[in-house]
Design an enzyme around this catalytic site. Sequence first.
Site, mmCIF file in Angstrom:
data_model
loop_
_atom_site.group_PDB
_atom_site.id
_atom_site.type_symbol
_atom_site.label_atom_id
_atom_site.label_comp_id
_atom_site.label_asym_id
_atom_site.label_seq_id
_atom_site.Cartn_x
_atom_site.Cartn_y
_atom_site.Cartn_z
ATOM 1 N N ARG A 83 3.888 -6.738 -6.069
ATOM 2 C CA ARG A 83 2.796 -7.123 -6.078
ATOM 3 C C ARG A 83 2.414 -8.266 -5.481
ATOM 4 O O ARG A 83 3.369 -9.317 -6.008
ATOM 5 C CB ARG A 83 2.324 -6.993 -8.002
ATOM 6 C CG ARG A 83 2.187 -5.645 -8.407
ATOM 7 C CD ARG A 83 2.129 -6.176 -9.957
ATOM 8 N NE ARG A 83 2.556 -4.727 -10.662
ATOM 9 C CZ ARG A 83 3.796 -4.917 -11.263
ATOM 10 N NH1 ARG A 83 4.991 -4.711 -11.261
ATOM 11 N NH2 ARG A 83 3.838 -2.954 -12.267
ATOM 12 N N SER A 86 1.357 2.689 -7.472
ATOM 13 C CA SER A 86 0.997 4.034 -8.692
ATOM 14 C C SER A 86 -0.004 5.312 -8.048
ATOM 15 O O SER A 86 -0.363 6.595 -8.822
ATOM 16 C CB SER A 86 0.868 3.808 -10.318
ATOM 17 O OG SER A 86 1.153 2.927 -10.514
ATOM 18 N N VAL A 144 1.870 -12.158 12.766
ATOM 19 C CA VAL A 144 1.397 -13.728 13.147
ATOM 20 C C VAL A 144 2.816 -15.008 12.778
ATOM 21 O O VAL A 144 3.058 -14.783 11.767
ATOM 22 C CB VAL A 144 0.158 -14.115 12.337
ATOM 23 C CG1 VAL A 144 -0.752 -14.855 12.224
ATOM 24 C CG2 VAL A 144 -0.832 -13.421 13.222
ATOM 25 N N ILE A 199 -2.978 5.130 -8.700
ATOM 26 C CA ILE A 199 -3.941 5.587 -9.109
ATOM 27 C C ILE A 199 -6.253 4.599 -8.452
ATOM 28 O O ILE A 199 -5.697 3.490 -8.775
ATOM 29 C CB ILE A 199 -3.918 5.043 -10.759
ATOM 30 C CG1 ILE A 199 -2.933 5.539 -11.402
ATOM 31 C CG2 ILE A 199 -5.177 5.505 -11.741
ATOM 32 C CD1 ILE A 199 -2.043 4.943 -12.600
ATOM 33 N N ILE A 250 -3.759 -9.365 -3.840
ATOM 34 C CA ILE A 250 -4.748 -8.700 -4.534
ATOM 35 C C ILE A 250 -3.797 -7.427 -4.550
ATOM 36 O O ILE A 250 -2.575 -7.089 -3.942
ATOM 37 C CB ILE A 250 -5.298 -7.778 -2.956
ATOM 38 C CG1 ILE A 250 -6.197 -8.018 -1.963
ATOM 39 C CG2 ILE A 250 -5.859 -5.883 -2.753
ATOM 40 C CD1 ILE A 250 -7.292 -9.022 -2.850
ATOM 41 N N THR A 267 0.798 -1.286 0.095
ATOM 42 C CA THR A 267 -0.193 0.060 -0.101
ATOM 43 C C THR A 267 1.267 1.289 0.009
ATOM 44 O O THR A 267 0.523 2.817 -0.482
ATOM 45 C CB THR A 267 -1.086 0.069 1.580
ATOM 46 O OG1 THR A 267 -1.843 -1.223 1.385
ATOM 47 C CG2 THR A 267 -1.886 1.456 1.139
ATOM 48 N N CYS A 286 14.381 18.054 -0.624
ATOM 49 C CA CYS A 286 15.847 17.710 -0.119
ATOM 50 C C CYS A 286 15.943 16.202 1.009
ATOM 51 O O CYS A 286 16.640 15.842 1.151
ATOM 52 C CB CYS A 286 16.404 18.920 0.982
ATOM 53 S SG CYS A 286 15.039 18.598 2.455
ATOM 54 N N HIS A 317 -8.110 3.465 -10.684
ATOM 55 C CA HIS A 317 -8.633 3.104 -12.071
ATOM 56 C C HIS A 317 -9.994 3.146 -12.168
ATOM 57 O O HIS A 317 -10.642 2.499 -11.394
ATOM 58 C CB HIS A 317 -7.761 1.671 -13.010
ATOM 59 C CG HIS A 317 -6.673 1.623 -12.130
ATOM 60 N ND1 HIS A 317 -5.463 2.366 -13.009
ATOM 61 C CD2 HIS A 317 -5.787 1.157 -11.154
ATOM 62 C CE1 HIS A 317 -4.595 1.617 -12.667
ATOM 63 N NE2 HIS A 317 -4.626 0.979 -11.366
HETATM 64 C C1 LIG Z 1 4.114 -1.325 -8.473
HETATM 65 C C2 LIG Z 1 2.581 -1.202 -7.840
HETATM 66 C C3 LIG Z 1 2.137 -0.159 -8.712
HETATM 67 C C4 LIG Z 1 0.186 -0.868 -8.578
HETATM 68 N N1 LIG Z 1 -0.480 0.328 -8.273
HETATM 69 C C5 LIG Z 1 -1.375 0.554 -8.107
HETATM 70 C C6 LIG Z 1 -2.404 1.394 -8.889
HETATM 71 O O1 LIG Z 1 -1.925 2.384 -9.029
HETATM 72 N N2 LIG Z 1 -3.505 1.386 -8.485
HETATM 73 C C7 LIG Z 1 -4.498 0.190 -7.847
HETATM 74 O O2 LIG Z 1 -5.826 0.243 -7.963
HETATM 75 N N3 LIG Z 1 -3.242 -0.809 -7.023
HETATM 76 C C8 LIG Z 1 -2.032 -0.643 -7.505
HETATM 77 N N4 LIG Z 1 -1.131 -1.728 -7.227
HETATM 78 C C9 LIG Z 1 -1.749 -2.917 -6.171
HETATM 79 C C10 LIG Z 1 -2.041 -1.813 -4.812
HETATM 80 O O3 LIG Z 1 -0.959 -1.098 -4.260
HETATM 81 C C11 LIG Z 1 -2.609 -3.142 -3.386
HETATM 82 O O4 LIG Z 1 -3.182 -4.114 -4.568
HETATM 83 C C12 LIG Z 1 -2.397 -2.828 -2.356
HETATM 84 O O5 LIG Z 1 -1.818 -2.022 -2.073
HETATM 85 C C13 LIG Z 1 -2.577 -4.223 -1.450
HETATM 86 O O6 LIG Z 1 -3.341 -3.977 -0.213
HETATM 87 P P1 LIG Z 1 -3.103 -4.957 0.787
HETATM 88 O O7 LIG Z 1 -3.736 -3.958 1.814
HETATM 89 O O8 LIG Z 1 -3.799 -6.223 0.373
HETATM 90 O O9 LIG Z 1 -1.498 -5.183 0.816
HETATM 91 P P2 LIG Z 1 -0.605 -4.737 2.137
HETATM 92 O O10 LIG Z 1 -0.745 -3.419 2.022
HETATM 93 O O11 LIG Z 1 0.650 -5.584 1.701
HETATM 94 O O12 LIG Z 1 -0.731 -4.961 3.573
HETATM 95 C C14 LIG Z 1 -0.762 -6.296 4.101
HETATM 96 C C15 LIG Z 1 -0.100 -5.969 5.547
HETATM 97 O O13 LIG Z 1 -0.013 -7.063 6.049
HETATM 98 C C16 LIG Z 1 0.943 -7.522 6.963
HETATM 99 N N5 LIG Z 1 1.696 -8.538 7.078
HETATM 100 C C17 LIG Z 1 2.272 -9.696 6.006
HETATM 101 N N6 LIG Z 1 2.925 -10.980 6.263
HETATM 102 C C18 LIG Z 1 1.686 -10.397 8.140
HETATM 103 C C19 LIG Z 1 2.144 -11.373 9.880
HETATM 104 N N7 LIG Z 1 2.928 -12.925 9.274
HETATM 105 N N8 LIG Z 1 2.110 -11.280 10.459
HETATM 106 C C20 LIG Z 1 1.112 -9.502 10.601
HETATM 107 N N9 LIG Z 1 0.944 -8.854 9.296
HETATM 108 C C21 LIG Z 1 1.822 -9.394 8.346
HETATM 109 C C22 LIG Z 1 2.279 -6.959 6.069
HETATM 110 O O14 LIG Z 1 3.143 -6.183 6.927
HETATM 111 C C23 LIG Z 1 1.535 -5.484 5.428
HETATM 112 O O15 LIG Z 1 1.682 -4.240 5.969
HETATM 113 C C24 LIG Z 1 0.046 -1.584 -7.133
HETATM 114 C C25 LIG Z 1 1.233 -2.686 -6.994
HETATM 115 C C26 LIG Z 1 2.185 -2.265 -7.107
HETATM 116 C C27 LIG Z 1 2.872 -3.215 -6.452
#
Ligand SMILES: Cc1cc2nc3c(=O)[nH]c(=O)nc-3n(C[C@H](O)[C@H](O)[C@H](O)COP(=O)(O)OP(=O)(O)OC[C@H]3O[C@@H](n4cnc5c(N)ncnc54)[C@H](O)[C@@H]3O)c2cc1C
Length: 476
Positions: A308, A45, A171, A47, A333, A41, A434, A49
């Site tokens: 990702r 990017s 975890v 965005i 995700i 997160t 900076c 979308h």
């Molecule tokens: C290069 C890139 C560009 C992207 N651009 C876009 C975009 O423009 N628009 C869009 O819609 N999406 C975009 N995405 C996708 C989007 O960023 C993700 O789908 C989203 O941030 C996922 O969120 P999340 O909460 O599922 O995962 P995360 O943000 O990864 O959160 C998961 C959390 O779980 C925690 N965790 C993991 N294992 C454990 C454990 N064992 N114990 C406790 N905690 C744990 C981690 O520390 C982390 O904080 C992009 C992704 C990337 C990499």
Amino acid sequence: MQDIVIIGAGITGCFLAHDLSKYQLKITVFDKENDVANATTMANSAIIHAGHDPKEGTLKAVLNQRGARMYPQICHDLQVEYQICGAYVVAHDEDEIQILKDLKKRADERGIDARFVSSKELLAQEPNVADEIIQALEIPQTAVVNPWQCATALMEEAVLNGVHLKLGSEVIGIDAFDDYFIVHTDQGEIMTKVIINAAGCGCEKIAAMIEDPSFHITYKKGEYFVLSKLAKDFVHHVIYPVPSKLGKGVLAVPTTHGNILLGPNNTVCESEDVSTTQNGMDTVRERLAYIVKNVPYGEIIRSYSGIRPSGNQGDFYIQPSQTYDRLLHVACIDSPGLASAPAISEYVIQKMVQPLLPLQPKMSYVRRKAPIVMEHLSVEEKNRFIRQNPAYGQIICKCENISYQEIVDAIHGPCGAKTIKAVKKRVRAGMGKCQGGICESAVAKILAKELQIPLADVLYDAPGSELGTEAKRCKR
Ligand SMILES: Cc1cc2nc3c(=O)[nH]c(=O)nc-3n(C[C@H](O)[C@H](O)[C@H](O)COP(=O)(O)OP(=O)(O)OC[C@H]3O[C@@H](n4cnc5c(N)ncnc54)[C@H](O)[C@@H]3O)c2cc1C
């Protein structure tokens, strides 16, 4: 006994915690990081979308469209940034124009505004697009947000409404019993009726703690350059190439703060290591030339990368475990996970949590008070705050004009900043040209004073990044 344990405080876990905090439930969120939104997160990017791209029949298609429509109201209610900038998908030849036609058809079927523009019209709006572009598809509703600001605001409101947030708690194991689980963390254990696995890149490892995972995650790294605000006029819309098997491609993206993001590439990798690579940055430069010209590379202030968590089925994997119906996987995700996040939360609650737990709304719900941002105030309002508290007039970050008191407020918020990076994420101190060269030591001193810890123990980010020794500092 908790009703729900959410593993992961990224945008997915934050939306779930926020939305579930409206019900009479005992909820604990664990994250192994010492701040919310510190993994995928944090590095994407940004965005929202519009939803024209995901394949028909996928959860991505349904949840992206719905999520994109939910964002404006949510950001308004949370008082966080949401900026409609619009986007152009650009085409170079007849094959690419055919892809634009397919995208337009998909957008029409989904009720998403999209229209063809000639290269002349495009150049009038965006003079820095590449000369070879012959047509573009405009998607006017495309927007950008500040992902970590949004996640933090969601979690702040969740905490204000009774959610227990346990940061720095990894975890490490799960035991299943007839109608409850014991979740083991490196900080202790907890009993819960339901687990939501929203652990991003860690989802498969969480599943493997208790069952044979029914999904597989591949890590795909995306690297970026960030341009300073001096380059803010380089593009005003998101510029996408036509999508390919590799995804949405290398883009130029205006941010909510007037910086420009250039990237990302897409490289399969073995670990969650987010260092940037020479190869990756070279690829970004090379692919960027396909969509834009006159790139002001002299204004690069930073590079970064995000990972990702891409699923083996090409779609989000949002299902109860095949072994335990009270273990809910919100996995794989990857993009468009940010744009879909509010709809993912809604879907999980309606389809998966409601059949398991009674959802009684709380009698009252506490709204978060948005932090004071001096930059956004009129001169009269600024003067009023400074008269009440002169620390609002003491500028610490000179690039972004952030005052001493705004940093103190960020440290003592409901989901307060405990590290230099967490301060940076909340108030932008250190985000300017900076990159903290001027203000980082002052921010560290404020953290030491407010957290009542020795200056040497102040963390830049994760444990191991204490300012105290040069060796540790290098791990940042
Ligand atoms: C290069 C890139 C560009 C992207 N651009 C876009 C975009 O423009 N628009 C869009 O819609 N999406 C975009 N995405 C996708 C989007 O960023 C993700 O789908 C989203 O941030 C996922 O969120 P999340 O909460 O599922 O995962 P995360 O943000 O990864 O959160 C998961 C959390 O779980 C925690 N965790 C993991 N294992 C454990 C454990 N064992 N114990 C406790 N905690 C744990 C981690 O520390 C982390 O904080 C992009 C992704 C990337 C990499």
